[in-house]
Design a protein around this motif. Structure first.
Motif, PDB file in Angstrom:
ATOM      1  N   ALA A   1       0.676  -1.314  -0.113  1.00 56.41           N
ATOM      2  CA  ALA A   1      -0.074   0.097   0.055  1.00 56.41           C
ATOM      3  C   ALA A   1       1.005   1.221  -0.238  1.00 56.41           C
ATOM      4  CB  ALA A   1      -1.063  -0.024   1.309  1.00 56.41           C
ATOM      5  N   VAL A   2       1.927   1.380   0.689  1.00 52.32           N
ATOM      6  CA  VAL A   2       2.616   2.525   0.984  1.00 52.32           C
ATOM      7  C   VAL A   2       3.413   2.705  -0.555  1.00 52.32           C
ATOM      8  CG1 VAL A   2       4.677   3.422   2.109  1.00 52.32           C
ATOM      9  CG2 VAL A   2       3.124   2.258   3.384  1.00 52.32           C
ATOM     10  N   ALA A   3       4.270   1.522  -1.074  1.00 53.73           N
ATOM     11  CA  ALA A   3       4.915   1.589  -2.037  1.00 53.73           C
ATOM     12  C   ALA A   3       3.945   1.993  -3.274  1.00 53.73           C
ATOM     13  CB  ALA A   3       5.427   0.218  -2.658  1.00 53.73           C
ATOM     14  N   CYS A   4       2.694   1.586  -3.381  1.00 53.04           N
ATOM     15  CA  CYS A   4       1.826   2.177  -4.521  1.00 53.04           C
ATOM     16  C   CYS A   4       1.269   3.364  -4.312  1.00 53.04           C
ATOM     17  CB  CYS A   4       0.584   0.914  -4.445  1.00 53.04           C
ATOM     18  SG  CYS A   4       0.922  -0.592  -5.230  1.00 53.04           S
ATOM     19  N   ALA A   5       1.247   3.718  -3.122  1.00 51.65           N
ATOM     20  CA  ALA A   5       0.853   5.205  -2.848  1.00 51.65           C
ATOM     21  C   ALA A   5       1.912   6.125  -3.292  1.00 51.65           C
ATOM     22  CB  ALA A   5       0.617   5.396  -1.392  1.00 51.65           C
ATOM     23  N   PHE A   6       3.152   5.746  -2.932  1.00 56.55           N
ATOM     24  CA  PHE A   6       4.322   6.529  -3.519  1.00 56.55           C
ATOM     25  C   PHE A   6       4.384   6.435  -5.111  1.00 56.55           C
ATOM     26  CE2 PHE A   6       6.624   5.817   0.608  1.00 56.55           C
ATOM     27  CZ  PHE A   6       6.460   7.187   0.955  1.00 56.55           C
ATOM     28  N   LEU A   7       4.042   5.096  -5.870  1.00 53.15           N
ATOM     29  CA  LEU A   7       4.015   5.178  -7.171  1.00 53.15           C
ATOM     30  C   LEU A   7       2.804   6.087  -7.858  1.00 53.15           C
ATOM     31  CD1 LEU A   7       4.502   1.317  -7.393  1.00 53.15           C
ATOM     32  CD2 LEU A   7       6.272   3.247  -8.240  1.00 53.15           C
ATOM     33  N   VAL A   8       1.695   5.865  -7.201  1.00 50.50           N
ATOM     34  CA  VAL A   8       0.798   7.044  -7.927  1.00 50.50           C
ATOM     35  C   VAL A   8       0.959   8.288  -7.432  1.00 50.50           C
ATOM     36  CG1 VAL A   8      -1.845   7.261  -7.464  1.00 50.50           C
ATOM     37  CG2 VAL A   8      -0.998   5.000  -7.668  1.00 50.50           C
ATOM     38  N   ALA A   9       1.508   8.589  -6.386  1.00 50.80           N
ATOM     39  CA  ALA A   9       1.926   9.948  -6.021  1.00 50.80           C
ATOM     40  C   ALA A   9       2.938  10.680  -7.138  1.00 50.80           C
ATOM     41  CB  ALA A   9       2.567   9.998  -4.701  1.00 50.80           C
ATOM     42  N   ALA A  10       4.036   9.888  -7.455  1.00 50.55           N
ATOM     43  CA  ALA A  10       4.928  10.195  -8.379  1.00 50.55           C
ATOM     44  C   ALA A  10       3.943  10.110  -9.731  1.00 50.55           C
ATOM     45  CB  ALA A  10       6.073   8.990  -8.512  1.00 50.55           C
ATOM     46  N   ILE A  11       3.409   9.389 -10.176  1.00 45.26           N
ATOM     47  CA  ILE A  11       2.637   9.355 -11.459  1.00 45.26           C
ATOM     48  C   ILE A  11       1.602  11.055 -11.435  1.00 45.26           C
ATOM     49  CG2 ILE A  11       0.598   8.566 -12.801  1.00 45.26           C
ATOM     50  CD1 ILE A  11       1.647   5.711 -11.781  1.00 45.26           C
ATOM     51  N   VAL A  12       1.092  11.130 -10.374  1.00 43.21           N
ATOM     52  CA  VAL A  12       0.136  12.371 -10.287  1.00 43.21           C
ATOM     53  C   VAL A  12       1.276  13.441 -10.507  1.00 43.21           C
ATOM     54  CG1 VAL A  12      -1.295  13.742  -8.881  1.00 43.21           C
ATOM     55  CG2 VAL A  12      -1.770  11.297  -9.290  1.00 43.21           C
ATOM     56  N   TYR A  13       2.413  13.424  -9.752  1.00 45.22           N
ATOM     57  CA  TYR A  13       3.329  14.556  -9.361  1.00 45.22           C
ATOM     58  C   TYR A  13       3.937  15.016 -10.907  1.00 45.22           C
ATOM     59  CZ  TYR A  13       7.489  16.927  -7.611  1.00 45.22           C
ATOM     60  OH  TYR A  13       8.657  17.855  -7.549  1.00 45.22           O
ATOM     61  N   VAL A  14       4.155  14.013 -11.587  1.00 46.44           N
ATOM     62  CA  VAL A  14       5.106  14.065 -12.858  1.00 46.44           C
ATOM     63  C   VAL A  14       3.795  14.674 -13.836  1.00 46.44           C
ATOM     64  CG1 VAL A  14       6.021  13.106 -14.946  1.00 46.44           C
ATOM     65  CG2 VAL A  14       6.628  12.713 -12.655  1.00 46.44           C
ATOM     66  N   GLY A  15       2.424  14.054 -13.867  1.00 49.87           N
ATOM     67  CA  GLY A  15       1.339  14.378 -14.654  1.00 49.87           C
ATOM     68  C   GLY A  15       1.577  14.147 -16.264  1.00 49.87           C
ATOM     69  N   ASP A  16       2.596  13.113 -16.468  1.00 53.14           N
ATOM     70  CA  ASP A  16       2.594  12.738 -18.055  1.00 53.14           C
ATOM     71  C   ASP A  16       2.678  11.340 -17.977  1.00 53.14           C
ATOM     72  OD1 ASP A  16       3.628  12.573 -20.611  1.00 53.14           O
ATOM     73  OD2 ASP A  16       5.610  13.753 -20.220  1.00 53.14           O
ATOM     74  N   ALA A  17       1.811  10.787 -18.838  1.00 50.53           N
ATOM     75  CA  ALA A  17       1.550   9.328 -18.607  1.00 50.53           C
ATOM     76  C   ALA A  17       2.440   8.522 -19.507  1.00 50.53           C
ATOM     77  CB  ALA A  17       0.121   9.070 -19.426  1.00 50.53           C
ATOM     78  N   GLU A  18       3.382   9.205 -20.307  1.00 50.03           N
ATOM     79  CA  GLU A  18       4.247   8.892 -21.289  1.00 50.03           C
ATOM     80  C   GLU A  18       5.527   8.480 -20.540  1.00 50.03           C
ATOM     81  OE1 GLU A  18       5.158   6.827 -24.400  1.00 50.03           O
ATOM     82  OE2 GLU A  18       3.555   7.653 -24.243  1.00 50.03           O
ATOM     83  N   ARG A  19       5.891   9.527 -19.639  1.00 48.46           N
ATOM     84  CA  ARG A  19       7.101   9.362 -18.560  1.00 48.46           C
ATOM     85  C   ARG A  19       6.826   8.653 -17.451  1.00 48.46           C
ATOM     86  NH1 ARG A  19       8.030  15.070 -16.826  1.00 48.46           N
ATOM     87  NH2 ARG A  19       9.506  14.094 -15.426  1.00 48.46           N
ATOM     88  N   THR A  20       5.468   7.941 -17.306  1.00 47.81           N
ATOM     89  CA  THR A  20       5.310   7.454 -15.750  1.00 47.81           C
ATOM     90  C   THR A  20       4.722   5.993 -16.087  1.00 47.81           C
ATOM     91  OG1 THR A  20       3.173   8.574 -15.641  1.00 47.81           O
ATOM     92  CG2 THR A  20       5.105   9.270 -14.250  1.00 47.81           C
ATOM     93  N   ARG A  21       4.669   5.628 -17.448  1.00 46.85           N
ATOM     94  CA  ARG A  21       4.178   4.367 -17.631  1.00 46.85           C
ATOM     95  C   ARG A  21       5.120   3.176 -16.777  1.00 46.85           C
ATOM     96  NH1 ARG A  21       3.534   3.714 -23.712  1.00 46.85           N
ATOM     97  NH2 ARG A  21       2.009   5.178 -22.862  1.00 46.85           N
ATOM     98  N   GLU A  22       6.285   3.267 -16.659  1.00 43.73           N
ATOM     99  CA  GLU A  22       6.981   2.156 -16.004  1.00 43.73           C
ATOM    100  C   GLU A  22       6.191   2.042 -14.445  1.00 43.73           C
ATOM    101  OE1 GLU A  22      10.206  -0.650 -15.300  1.00 43.73           O
ATOM    102  OE2 GLU A  22       9.681   0.516 -17.119  1.00 43.73           O
ATOM    103  N   LEU A  23       6.095   3.229 -13.979  1.00 41.95           N
ATOM    104  CA  LEU A  23       5.502   3.101 -12.529  1.00 41.95           C
ATOM    105  C   LEU A  23       4.067   2.274 -12.487  1.00 41.95           C
ATOM    106  CD1 LEU A  23       6.248   6.654 -11.511  1.00 41.95           C
ATOM    107  CD2 LEU A  23       7.667   4.594 -11.298  1.00 41.95           C
ATOM    108  N   TRP A  24       3.272   2.368 -13.312  1.00 37.68           N
ATOM    109  CA  TRP A  24       2.182   1.456 -13.552  1.00 37.68           C
ATOM    110  C   TRP A  24       2.490   0.053 -13.672  1.00 37.68           C
ATOM    111  CZ3 TRP A  24      -2.064   3.078 -11.331  1.00 37.68           C
ATOM    112  CH2 TRP A  24      -2.404   4.485 -11.593  1.00 37.68           C
ATOM    113  N   ASP A  25       3.529  -0.368 -14.377  1.00 36.46           N
ATOM    114  CA  ASP A  25       4.107  -1.823 -14.313  1.00 36.46           C
ATOM    115  C   ASP A  25       4.557  -2.161 -12.958  1.00 36.46           C
ATOM    116  OD1 ASP A  25       3.590  -1.667 -17.047  1.00 36.46           O
ATOM    117  OD2 ASP A  25       5.682  -1.390 -17.745  1.00 36.46           O
TER     118      ASP A  25
END
Length: 179
Positions: free
Chosen positions: A126-150
């Motif tokens: 849960a904590v790791a996923c929260a950090f991952l999702v926060a990073a995705i939102v923080y960057v705001g660019d789906a192309e640059r954060t695709r790896e984080l969803w993986d």
């Protein structure tokens, strides 16, 4: 560069942990030992700051960013029990403390132990996923954060496998003591 920071933080965790325990037991300096042990979570803050800064500067998220989030999540979930585990061994070896507590080997006690460990894993997830999702939102660019969803998918699959292979298995087919 970030992988060096992740490795450095892991090394820093163990160095601070061992230094704190050496100060506490062999050197008999409990205040110094406590101060060093209190610094262990600071390693996580350094990793969090460096990862956020790297993403803020325009880096495309890669495996090291995911690894940093996983490290942070599981450090939060298992850090305290890891410190307790090491403290029991140091106290036994250097201060005449009782032998370290071993996990149960069979029966319902083993199943309960597996459920507790899995619950810590769930917290880490849960904590790791929260950090991952926060990073995705923080960057705001789906192309640059695709790896984080993986990473989120991989962690979820790993958690489900852990659930089935250990706590569920030990609950349905508990080990029996050897005769």
């Amino acid at each position: 560069m970030l992988v060096v920071v992740v490795v450095g933080c892991e090394i820093g965790f163990w160095v601070l942990l061992v230094a704190g325990l050496v100060a506490r037991y062999p050197l008999r300096r409990p205040r110094l030992g406590a101060a060093l042990l209190v610094c262990v979570p600071l390693v996580d803050l350094v990793l969090l700051a460096v990862t956020a800064l790297d993403l803020r500067r325009g880096a495309t998220a890669d495996a090291t960013h995911g690894l940093a989030a996983v490290y942070l999540g599981f450090s939060v979930a298992f850090g305290h029990s890891t410190i307790r585990w090491a403290d029991q061994r140091f106290a036994h070896r250097f201060a005449g403390g009782p032998p370290p507590v071993r996990p149960p080997r069979h029966g319902w006690a083993r199943a309960r132990h597996e459920w507790r460990e899995w619950a810590k894993g769930l917290l880490g997830w849960a904590v790791a996923c929260a950090f991952l999702v926060a990073a995705i939102v923080y960057v705001g660019d789906a192309e640059r954060t695709r790896e984080l969803w993986d990473w989120v998918r991989t962690l979820t699959v790993g958690l489900v496998i852990w659930l089935i292979a250990f706590p569920v298995w030990e609950t349905i087919f508990p080990r029996r003591p050897r005769r």
